[in-house]
Write a protein that holds these residues in place. Structure first.
Motif, mmCIF file in Angstrom:
data_model
loop_
_atom_site.group_PDB
_atom_site.id
_atom_site.type_symbol
_atom_site.label_atom_id
_atom_site.label_comp_id
_atom_site.label_asym_id
_atom_site.label_seq_id
_atom_site.Cartn_x
_atom_site.Cartn_y
_atom_site.Cartn_z
ATOM 1 N N SER A 76 0.823 -1.208 0.000
ATOM 2 C CA SER A 76 0.000 0.000 0.000
ATOM 3 C C SER A 76 0.857 1.257 0.000
ATOM 4 C CB SER A 76 -0.931 -0.001 1.222
ATOM 5 O OG SER A 76 -1.741 -1.148 1.244
ATOM 6 N N VAL A 77 1.899 1.261 0.834
ATOM 7 C CA VAL A 77 2.791 2.418 0.898
ATOM 8 C C VAL A 77 3.517 2.617 -0.428
ATOM 9 C CG1 VAL A 77 4.862 3.343 2.000
ATOM 10 C CG2 VAL A 77 3.091 2.251 3.390
ATOM 11 N N ALA A 78 3.968 1.533 -1.033
ATOM 12 C CA ALA A 78 4.688 1.622 -2.302
ATOM 13 C C ALA A 78 3.795 2.180 -3.404
ATOM 14 C CB ALA A 78 5.216 0.244 -2.700
ATOM 15 N N ILE A 79 2.534 1.787 -3.415
ATOM 16 C CA ILE A 79 1.600 2.319 -4.409
ATOM 17 C C ILE A 79 1.467 3.827 -4.260
ATOM 18 C CG2 ILE A 79 -0.834 2.374 -5.113
ATOM 19 C CD1 ILE A 79 -0.975 -0.603 -4.430
ATOM 20 N N GLY A 80 1.327 4.279 -3.011
ATOM 21 C CA GLY A 80 1.204 5.706 -2.765
ATOM 22 C C GLY A 80 2.454 6.479 -3.156
ATOM 23 N N VAL A 81 3.627 5.912 -2.877
ATOM 24 C CA VAL A 81 4.884 6.583 -3.208
ATOM 25 C C VAL A 81 5.057 6.694 -4.719
ATOM 26 C CG1 VAL A 81 7.394 6.371 -3.117
ATOM 27 C CG2 VAL A 81 6.031 5.934 -1.066
ATOM 28 N N LEU A 82 4.774 5.612 -5.439
ATOM 29 C CA LEU A 82 4.913 5.635 -6.893
ATOM 30 C C LEU A 82 3.951 6.627 -7.540
ATOM 31 C CD1 LEU A 82 5.427 1.899 -7.952
ATOM 32 C CD2 LEU A 82 7.080 3.759 -8.004
ATOM 33 N N ARG A 84 2.658 9.386 -6.128
ATOM 34 C CA ARG A 84 2.949 10.781 -5.795
ATOM 35 C C ARG A 84 4.250 11.266 -6.433
ATOM 36 N NH1 ARG A 84 1.440 9.150 -0.601
ATOM 37 N NH2 ARG A 84 3.630 9.148 0.043
ATOM 38 N N ARG A 85 5.270 10.433 -6.416
ATOM 39 C CA ARG A 85 6.597 10.888 -6.831
ATOM 40 C C ARG A 85 6.965 10.498 -8.261
ATOM 41 N NH1 ARG A 85 10.312 9.801 -1.417
ATOM 42 N NH2 ARG A 85 9.046 11.038 0.016
ATOM 43 N N GLY A 86 6.301 9.528 -8.809
ATOM 44 C CA GLY A 86 6.630 9.095 -10.161
ATOM 45 C C GLY A 86 5.677 9.668 -11.178
ATOM 46 N N ARG A 87 5.899 9.270 -12.407
ATOM 47 C CA ARG A 87 5.058 9.719 -13.502
ATOM 48 C C ARG A 87 4.070 8.645 -13.926
ATOM 49 N NH1 ARG A 87 9.389 12.801 -17.530
ATOM 50 N NH2 ARG A 87 10.054 14.398 -16.013
ATOM 51 N N LEU A 88 3.934 7.628 -13.108
ATOM 52 C CA LEU A 88 3.048 6.524 -13.436
ATOM 53 C C LEU A 88 1.635 6.814 -12.963
ATOM 54 C CD1 LEU A 88 5.337 3.520 -12.423
ATOM 55 C CD2 LEU A 88 5.021 4.501 -14.691
ATOM 56 N N SER A 89 0.653 6.327 -13.700
ATOM 57 C CA SER A 89 -0.732 6.462 -13.283
ATOM 58 C C SER A 89 -1.003 5.504 -12.127
ATOM 59 C CB SER A 89 -1.670 6.146 -14.450
ATOM 60 O OG SER A 89 -1.572 4.773 -14.805
ATOM 61 N N TYR A 90 -2.160 5.691 -11.496
ATOM 62 C CA TYR A 90 -2.516 4.870 -10.343
ATOM 63 C C TYR A 90 -2.612 3.400 -10.734
ATOM 64 C CZ TYR A 90 -4.879 3.744 -5.953
ATOM 65 O OH TYR A 90 -5.220 3.227 -4.727
ATOM 66 N N ASP A 91 -3.314 3.097 -11.842
ATOM 67 C CA ASP A 91 -3.473 1.716 -12.284
ATOM 68 C C ASP A 91 -2.140 1.093 -12.688
ATOM 69 O OD1 ASP A 91 -6.152 1.770 -11.818
ATOM 70 O OD2 ASP A 91 -6.734 2.171 -13.886
ATOM 71 N N ILE A 94 -0.156 0.178 -9.566
ATOM 72 C CA ILE A 94 -0.716 -1.025 -8.947
ATOM 73 C C ILE A 94 -0.339 -2.261 -9.750
ATOM 74 C CG2 ILE A 94 -2.856 -2.236 -8.394
ATOM 75 C CD1 ILE A 94 -4.109 0.447 -7.751
ATOM 76 N N GLY A 95 -0.464 -2.167 -11.087
ATOM 77 C CA GLY A 95 -0.165 -3.314 -11.930
ATOM 78 C C GLY A 95 1.276 -3.773 -11.819
ATOM 79 N N MET A 96 2.210 -2.845 -11.820
ATOM 80 C CA MET A 96 3.618 -3.208 -11.723
ATOM 81 C C MET A 96 3.940 -3.848 -10.379
ATOM 82 S SD MET A 96 5.594 -0.056 -13.607
ATOM 83 C CE MET A 96 7.182 -0.805 -13.233
ATOM 84 N N LEU A 97 3.444 -3.256 -9.300
ATOM 85 C CA LEU A 97 3.700 -3.813 -7.972
ATOM 86 C C LEU A 97 2.987 -5.152 -7.790
ATOM 87 C CD1 LEU A 97 3.522 -0.567 -5.833
ATOM 88 C CD2 LEU A 97 5.515 -2.016 -6.172
ATOM 89 N N PHE A 98 1.827 -5.275 -8.395
ATOM 90 C CA PHE A 98 1.061 -6.523 -8.349
ATOM 91 C C PHE A 98 1.909 -7.682 -8.877
ATOM 92 C CE2 PHE A 98 -1.516 -9.520 -10.776
ATOM 93 C CZ PHE A 98 -2.464 -9.935 -9.857
ATOM 94 N N VAL A 99 2.470 -7.502 -10.065
ATOM 95 C CA VAL A 99 3.281 -8.549 -10.685
ATOM 96 C C VAL A 99 4.554 -8.787 -9.881
ATOM 97 C CG1 VAL A 99 4.581 -9.190 -12.747
ATOM 98 C CG2 VAL A 99 2.371 -8.052 -12.971
ATOM 99 N N ALA A 100 5.186 -7.707 -9.420
ATOM 100 C CA ALA A 100 6.439 -7.839 -8.673
ATOM 101 C C ALA A 100 6.228 -8.624 -7.376
ATOM 102 C CB ALA A 100 7.011 -6.455 -8.373
ATOM 103 N N MET A 101 5.199 -8.272 -6.618
ATOM 104 C CA MET A 101 4.956 -8.941 -5.335
ATOM 105 C C MET A 101 4.509 -10.382 -5.532
ATOM 106 S SD MET A 101 5.693 -6.694 -2.970
ATOM 107 C CE MET A 101 4.787 -6.778 -1.419
ATOM 108 N N LEU A 102 3.677 -10.614 -6.536
ATOM 109 C CA LEU A 102 3.235 -11.981 -6.812
ATOM 110 C C LEU A 102 4.418 -12.858 -7.203
ATOM 111 C CD1 LEU A 102 0.942 -14.010 -7.188
ATOM 112 C CD2 LEU A 102 0.653 -13.164 -9.523
ATOM 113 N N SER A 103 5.284 -12.337 -8.074
ATOM 114 C CA SER A 103 6.453 -13.103 -8.498
ATOM 115 C C SER A 103 7.391 -13.384 -7.321
ATOM 116 C CB SER A 103 7.209 -12.340 -9.588
ATOM 117 O OG SER A 103 6.369 -12.095 -10.701
ATOM 118 N N LEU A 104 7.606 -12.370 -6.481
ATOM 119 C CA LEU A 104 8.480 -12.541 -5.320
ATOM 120 C C LEU A 104 7.918 -13.594 -4.377
ATOM 121 C CD1 LEU A 104 10.958 -11.632 -3.746
ATOM 122 C CD2 LEU A 104 9.576 -9.798 -2.740
ATOM 123 N N GLY A 105 6.606 -13.584 -4.184
ATOM 124 C CA GLY A 105 5.989 -14.582 -3.313
ATOM 125 C C GLY A 105 6.162 -15.988 -3.840
#
Length: 292
Positions: A76-82, A84-91, A94-105
């Protein structure tokens, strides 16, 4: 009558019913806002974002709920940071972190000796393994959920329908969004034991969708959604007992079926009313003509 009572006469099934019912109420409160705000993807992403923490806790022999909670909060914190500070849209964030966390798990779990068992428990939950201490934790999560929902209710409403009004009323839409993300995180973590990370979105969405077909006020929607969720837990556990199916998946599919039935019944009711109105119109016209 024994068809309904026999399963719940066992201690572990009774605890599963109590724990599942508490989860249903939590998901009803949070799921109503998820449906209204269109945040289903966020709920799914946080659910899968729990996987690394749960997997790591499983491998290290630590409490999985704590590991999942830490991982979900980090997501949740990472989504908020990306956002606010990045140029990525909200979706996109979420999509990038979704894949990253799922793969890591999956990577972490793949190193466990009991890969199949661990993966199944993570994805589909094990509501029949709920312990008395888990029920107490769920009760605390429910109390916290209700407190946040009540305190931020005006902020949620204003931020949902018109952010300008929220600013006029002295409310902070961004703060309300952070609180809502926190609620979704709490609901996902609380639902993990019942339905796992894969099916949690179904329990968040389906009862709220079923309730929204018949209600207009937000508190009423939450109440009806809680009733639908509890019914899904009861019917899902009964199906699991008599059919030998997975309890979490049975609860989730039952909730989806109830939502489909509710939407279908509502659509049928509307068509019936329109048909009656159409048939009633010709009988009124001659009377108006006669009066003229």
């Amino acid at each position: 009558m024994s068809f309904f009572t026999d399963p719940f006469s066992t201690e572990f099934f009774a605890r599963g019913l109590i724990g599942g019912s508490i989860v249903a109420v939590i998901c009803a409160v949070v799921g109503t806002w998820v449906v209204i705000r269109g945040m289903a993807f966020l709920g799914e992403a946080i659910g899968h974002g729990m996987l690394p923490g749960v997997a790591l806790a499983t491998v290290l022999g630590l409490p999985v709920l704590i590991g999942g909670a830490v991982s979900a909060v980090a997501m949740s914190v990472a989504i908020g940071v990306l956002q606010r500070r990045g140029r990525l849209s909200y979706d996109t964030s979420i999509g990038m972190l979704f894949v990253a966390m799922l793969s890591l798990g999956v990577i972490i779990v793949s190193h466990s000796r009991s890969f199949a068992t661990d993966a199944t428990a993570m994805l589909f939950g094990d509501i029949l393994a709920v312990r008395p201490v888990d029920v107490v934790v769920l009760a605390g999560a429910l109390a916290l959920t209700l407190t946040i929902a009540v305190v931020f209710h005006r902020s949620f409403v204003a931020a949902t329908f018109d952010t300008r009004i929220a600013h006029t009323l002295g409310l902070d839409p961004r703060r309300a969004h952070i609180a809502l993300v926190g609620l979704v995180t709490l609901a996902v973590v609380a639902s993990y034991q019942a339905v796992g990370t894969l099916l949690v979105v179904g329990l968040l969405l389906a009862p709220a969708v079923a309730a929204r077909a018949w209600t207009t006020r937000i508190p009423t929607t939450m109440g009806v959604a809680a009733g639908v969720g509890i019914l899904a837990v009861v019917l899902g556990l009964l199906a699991s007992w008599h059919l030998g199916t997975a309890a979490g998946a049975s609860i989730a599919i039952t909730a989806i079926a109830l939502a489909a039935a509710s939407s279908g019944a509502r659509a049928l009711g509307r068509r019936t009313l329109r048909r009656r109105a159409t048939h009633a119109t010709p009988s009124v016209t001659p009377q108006l003509t006669a009066v003229r």
